[in-house]
Scaffold this motif. Structure first.
Motif, PDB file in Angstrom:
ATOM      1  N   SER A   1      22.082  -8.580  78.085  1.00  0.00           N
ATOM      2  CA  SER A   1      21.384  -8.859  76.823  1.00  0.00           C
ATOM      3  C   SER A   1      20.356  -7.772  76.579  1.00  0.00           C
ATOM      4  CB  SER A   1      20.668 -10.222  76.895  1.00  0.00           C
ATOM      5  OG  SER A   1      19.633 -10.173  77.863  1.00  0.00           O
TER       6      SER A   1
ATOM      7  N   GLY B   1      21.035  -0.745  84.654  1.00  0.00           N
ATOM      8  CA  GLY B   1      20.930  -0.569  83.209  1.00  0.00           C
ATOM      9  C   GLY B   1      20.380   0.786  82.842  1.00  0.00           C
TER      10      GLY B   1
ATOM     11  N   SER C   1      15.320  -4.981  71.938  1.00  0.00           N
ATOM     12  CA  SER C   1      14.672  -4.251  73.036  1.00  0.00           C
ATOM     13  C   SER C   1      13.674  -3.220  72.547  1.00  0.00           C
ATOM     14  CB  SER C   1      15.738  -3.547  73.887  1.00  0.00           C
ATOM     15  OG  SER C   1      16.550  -4.480  74.515  1.00  0.00           O
TER      16      SER C   1
ATOM     17  N   GLU D   1       8.128  -2.350  85.251  1.00  0.00           N
ATOM     18  CA  GLU D   1       7.135  -3.397  84.925  1.00  0.00           C
ATOM     19  C   GLU D   1       7.196  -4.530  85.958  1.00  0.00           C
ATOM     20  OE1 GLU D   1       4.798  -3.107  82.630  1.00  0.00           O
ATOM     21  OE2 GLU D   1       5.648  -1.142  82.123  1.00  0.00           O
TER      22      GLU D   1
ATOM     23  N   GLY E   1      21.214  -4.364  78.873  1.00  0.00           N
ATOM     24  CA  GLY E   1      21.530  -3.319  77.892  1.00  0.00           C
ATOM     25  C   GLY E   1      23.004  -3.325  77.524  1.00  0.00           C
ATOM     26  N   GLY E   2      23.477  -2.197  77.010  1.00  0.00           N
ATOM     27  CA  GLY E   2      24.860  -2.112  76.530  1.00  0.00           C
ATOM     28  C   GLY E   2      25.853  -2.009  77.673  1.00  0.00           C
TER      29      GLY E   2
ATOM     30  N   ASN F   1      14.485  -0.617  70.533  1.00  0.00           N
ATOM     31  CA  ASN F   1      15.129   0.657  70.193  1.00  0.00           C
ATOM     32  C   ASN F   1      15.278   0.748  68.670  1.00  0.00           C
ATOM     33  OD1 ASN F   1      15.838   1.251  73.029  1.00  0.00           O
ATOM     34  ND2 ASN F   1      17.266  -0.442  72.784  1.00  0.00           N
TER      35      ASN F   1
ATOM     36  N   ARG G   1      12.704   0.880  82.626  1.00  0.00           N
ATOM     37  CA  ARG G   1      11.287   0.626  82.282  1.00  0.00           C
ATOM     38  C   ARG G   1      10.934  -0.810  82.607  1.00  0.00           C
ATOM     39  NH1 ARG G   1      12.108   4.231  78.000  1.00  0.00           N
ATOM     40  NH2 ARG G   1      12.771   2.580  76.603  1.00  0.00           N
ATOM     41  N   GLY G   2      11.850  -1.730  82.308  1.00  0.00           N
ATOM     42  CA  GLY G   2      11.659  -3.141  82.643  1.00  0.00           C
ATOM     43  C   GLY G   2      11.514  -3.333  84.143  1.00  0.00           C
TER      44      GLY G   2
ATOM     45  N   GLY H   1      16.291  -7.410  74.876  1.00  0.00           N
ATOM     46  CA  GLY H   1      15.139  -8.266  74.621  1.00  0.00           C
ATOM     47  C   GLY H   1      14.318  -8.472  75.871  1.00  0.00           C
ATOM     48  N   PRO H   2      13.016  -8.716  75.688  1.00  0.00           N
ATOM     49  CA  PRO H   2      12.094  -8.728  76.818  1.00  0.00           C
ATOM     50  C   PRO H   2      12.111 -10.038  77.615  1.00  0.00           C
ATOM     51  CG  PRO H   2      10.916  -9.144  74.772  1.00  0.00           C
ATOM     52  CD  PRO H   2      12.352  -8.972  74.396  1.00  0.00           C
TER      53      PRO H   2
ATOM     54  N   TYR I   1      17.912  -9.579  81.433  1.00  0.00           N
ATOM     55  CA  TYR I   1      16.578  -9.967  81.916  1.00  0.00           C
ATOM     56  C   TYR I   1      16.207 -11.416  81.566  1.00  0.00           C
ATOM     57  CZ  TYR I   1      15.085  -5.432  83.758  1.00  0.00           C
ATOM     58  OH  TYR I   1      14.953  -4.297  84.516  1.00  0.00           O
TER      59      TYR I   1
ATOM     60  N   GLY J   1      15.806   1.548  79.067  1.00  0.00           N
ATOM     61  CA  GLY J   1      15.033   0.337  78.814  1.00  0.00           C
ATOM     62  C   GLY J   1      14.990  -0.565  80.042  1.00  0.00           C
TER      63      GLY J   1
HETATM   64  P1  ATP Z   1      21.416   1.099  76.962  1.00  0.00           P
HETATM   65  O1  ATP Z   1      20.410   1.752  76.070  1.00  0.00           O
HETATM   66  O2  ATP Z   1      22.268   2.063  77.701  1.00  0.00           O
HETATM   67  O3  ATP Z   1      22.203   0.031  76.324  1.00  0.00           O
HETATM   68  P2  ATP Z   1      19.080  -0.033  78.161  1.00  0.00           P
HETATM   69  O4  ATP Z   1      18.813  -0.513  79.531  1.00  0.00           O
HETATM   70  O5  ATP Z   1      18.214   1.085  77.670  1.00  0.00           O
HETATM   71  O6  ATP Z   1      20.613   0.345  78.132  1.00  0.00           O
HETATM   72  P3  ATP Z   1      17.781  -1.893  76.360  1.00  0.00           P
HETATM   73  O7  ATP Z   1      18.379  -2.981  75.536  1.00  0.00           O
HETATM   74  O8  ATP Z   1      16.959  -0.869  75.685  1.00  0.00           O
HETATM   75  O9  ATP Z   1      19.024  -1.238  77.125  1.00  0.00           O
HETATM   76  O10 ATP Z   1      16.885  -2.522  77.523  1.00  0.00           O
HETATM   77  C1  ATP Z   1      17.430  -3.440  78.466  1.00  0.00           C
HETATM   78  C2  ATP Z   1      16.400  -4.452  78.861  1.00  0.00           C
HETATM   79  O11 ATP Z   1      15.189  -3.815  79.295  1.00  0.00           O
HETATM   80  C3  ATP Z   1      16.017  -5.375  77.711  1.00  0.00           C
HETATM   81  O12 ATP Z   1      15.999  -6.689  78.205  1.00  0.00           O
HETATM   82  C4  ATP Z   1      14.641  -4.886  77.301  1.00  0.00           C
HETATM   83  O13 ATP Z   1      13.847  -5.888  76.739  1.00  0.00           O
HETATM   84  C5  ATP Z   1      14.062  -4.363  78.599  1.00  0.00           C
HETATM   85  N1  ATP Z   1      13.048  -3.313  78.323  1.00  0.00           N
HETATM   86  C6  ATP Z   1      13.204  -2.231  77.528  1.00  0.00           C
HETATM   87  N2  ATP Z   1      12.065  -1.493  77.475  1.00  0.00           N
HETATM   88  C7  ATP Z   1      11.149  -2.132  78.255  1.00  0.00           C
HETATM   89  C8  ATP Z   1       9.764  -1.894  78.613  1.00  0.00           C
HETATM   90  N3  ATP Z   1       9.103  -0.830  78.165  1.00  0.00           N
HETATM   91  N4  ATP Z   1       9.167  -2.781  79.425  1.00  0.00           N
HETATM   92  C9  ATP Z   1       9.830  -3.859  79.881  1.00  0.00           C
HETATM   93  N5  ATP Z   1      11.113  -4.145  79.595  1.00  0.00           N
HETATM   94  C10 ATP Z   1      11.790  -3.311  78.791  1.00  0.00           C
END
Ligand code: ATP
Ligand code: MG
Length: 420
Positions: free
Chosen positions: A133, A158, A306, A168, A67-68, A308, A164-165, A135-136, A100, A161
């Motif tokens: 980064s 992170g 991701s 999973e 993420g960010g 969003n 949640r990853g 993306g899944p 990821y 997201g």
């Molecule tokens: P921020 O929003 O503070 O930048 P974040 O962790 O929410 O942080 P994202 O880019 O949304 O940042 O997600 C980070 C990683 O988690 C990405 O690689 C994204 O693909 C993965 N991810 C997000 N949502 C899911 C999900 N529902 N299941 C599996 N992987 C996910």
């Protein structure tokens, strides 16, 4: 609220102080007269356990940041490693690179084997030295890779997201019958993760944002009818805008996602801004990136890698609306729109955030070594807790508009409670 454990903890811990597994922290500590406490969730306290599930000498761990950016990511990686290495004696700790994607050997670079020398002074710099980064990743491929590398513990650092990853990955490992501890360290400068009263990086972010506000205020005050409009991060919650407003004490108007507003009309924002310019000759306006999305047309609902939603630019929109409003009113103004968003998060953590990073990270290691999985480290009533990852999706954390922070913000700006 008990978190999942991988099995019975049989190995003695090399540490010297312990937190009992049976202690709980209740979510609500203030009781209203009409409330029953029966639905009050209680969380396990974080901390070192007397017995461990993993035998340190046969244990390997991995760390991934996604993420960010947030100030303190390097502090977290460093403290995770040092606690594993020095306190528990885990000799193989890998840093997966580039978020990821780094868990998939076909997509990412080889993970780095961390050493004390490698992490020595990483906390002095902003960013994450492992890279990040969006993306899944294919969870089956990722878990297979962890199995191949004999990694038993994965720390996912992170935001929502990422967590949640992590959840999973935890489910996939369980499906494959692989005893993997997945422990999340919550990260976001937005401070909007449920069950975490303060995420690391938030205080550094508002400190940096407040500097930008002070400078924007000087710009506005030194010209006739100067208006500085500053956009700050905050997709769903206005914590950064609110915190920076209180820290700076120079803001006259603040717009956040939690409080919808109207631009036109006698009670609208533009009328209030006009009055301020007529009375005082300058104004500082702060807008959080997620504010006023309902005002923007052509909402295309584009998404990032991701998933969003890419927000429409409220700062640019407000800037145009303010400009045309004062032109129509025949009042000459000097309007400057500033967007320091990214500049506030790439710095290193301040002292308070560095302390938070260290405690979040070390508690994550304690949880993992005890065999806990599918959880994140939370913080509530000043105590660190274990929060099952699946619980995160059930809540959103936003600023309470009847709470002390928002009332403090209204008091310091003097703006009305609503522009309606
Ligand atoms: P921020 O929003 O503070 O930048 P974040 O962790 O929410 O942080 P994202 O880019 O949304 O940042 O997600 C980070 C990683 O988690 C990405 O690689 C994204 O693909 C993965 N991810 C997000 N949502 C899911 C999900 N529902 N299941 C599996 N992987 C996910
Ligand atoms: Mg997110």
């Amino acid at each position: 609220m008990q978190v999942t454990t991988l099995g019975e903890a049989l190995y003695p811990s090399p540490l010297r102080y312990f937190v009992s597994d049976s202690l709980r922290l209740a979510e609500r500590i203030i009781q209203r007269p009409d409330e029953k406490m029966t639905d009050n969730i209680a969380f396990e306290l974080a901390g070192p356990r007397e017995k461990l599930f993993f035998d340190a000498k046969n244990t390997r761990a991995g760390i991934v940041t996604c993420g960010g950016l947030s100030p303190g990511l390097n502090d977290v990686i460093r403290s995770l490693f040092l606690e594993l290495h020095h306190a528990y004696g885990v000799s193989h700790v890998y840093g997966f690179q580039g978020g990821y994607r780094g868990l998939d050997p076909h997509l990412g670079k080889e993970p780095l084997l961390l050493t004390p020398e490698l992490v020595d002074d990483v906390h002095k710099k902003g960013g994450t030295f492992l890279g990040t980064s969006r993306g899944p990743v294919d969870t089956a491929v990722a878990v297979q890779n962890l199995i191949d590398k004999q990694i038993n513990i994965l720390f996912v650092v992170g935001g929502d997201g990422t967590q949640r990853g992590g959840y999973e990955l935890y489910k996939e490992a369980k499906r494959q019958n692989y005893p993997l501890a997945v422990v999340g360290v919550p990260k976001t400068i937005d401070n909007d993760i449920p069950f975490v009263s303060q995420t690391f990086g938030y205080l550094t972010a508002i400190e940096e944002a407040a500097k930008a506000l002070d400078r924007a205020h000087v710009e506005a005050r030194c010209v006739n009818n100067g208006i500085s409009l500053v956009k700050l991060m905050g997709r769903n919650a206005g914590f950064i805008a609110a915190g920076a407003t209180l820290a700076s004490q120079e803001v006259n108007f603040i717009l956040v996602p939690e409080v919808p507003f109207k631009l036109e009309g006698p009670n609208g924002f533009l009328a209030a801004l006009k009055k301020r310019i007529q009375d005082r000759g300058h104004a500082l306006v702060v807008v959080a990136e997620g504010a006023g999305q309902e005002l923007l047309q052509n909402n295309t609902q584009l998404k990032d890698a991701s998933g969003n939603i890419i927000l429409n630019d409220i700062g640019q929109y407000l800037s145009t609306r303010i400009k045309t409003f004062f032109e129509d009113e025949d009042i000459p103004v000097h309007l400057r729109y500033m967007d320091p968003s990214y500049l506030i998060r790439s710095t290193r953590a301040n002292a308070v955030d560095s302390v938070l990073c260290d405690l979040f990270a070390r508690n994550a290691v304690h949880a993992a070594m005890a065999g806990k999985t599918g959880l994140i480290i939370g913080k509530m009533h000043d105590k660190y807790i274990h929060v099952p990852s699946e619980l995160l999706a059930s809540r959103k954390r936003v600023m309470e508009t009847d709470g002390m922070l928002w009332h403090g913000v209204l008091a310091s700006t003097g703006q009305p409670a609503s522009f309606y």
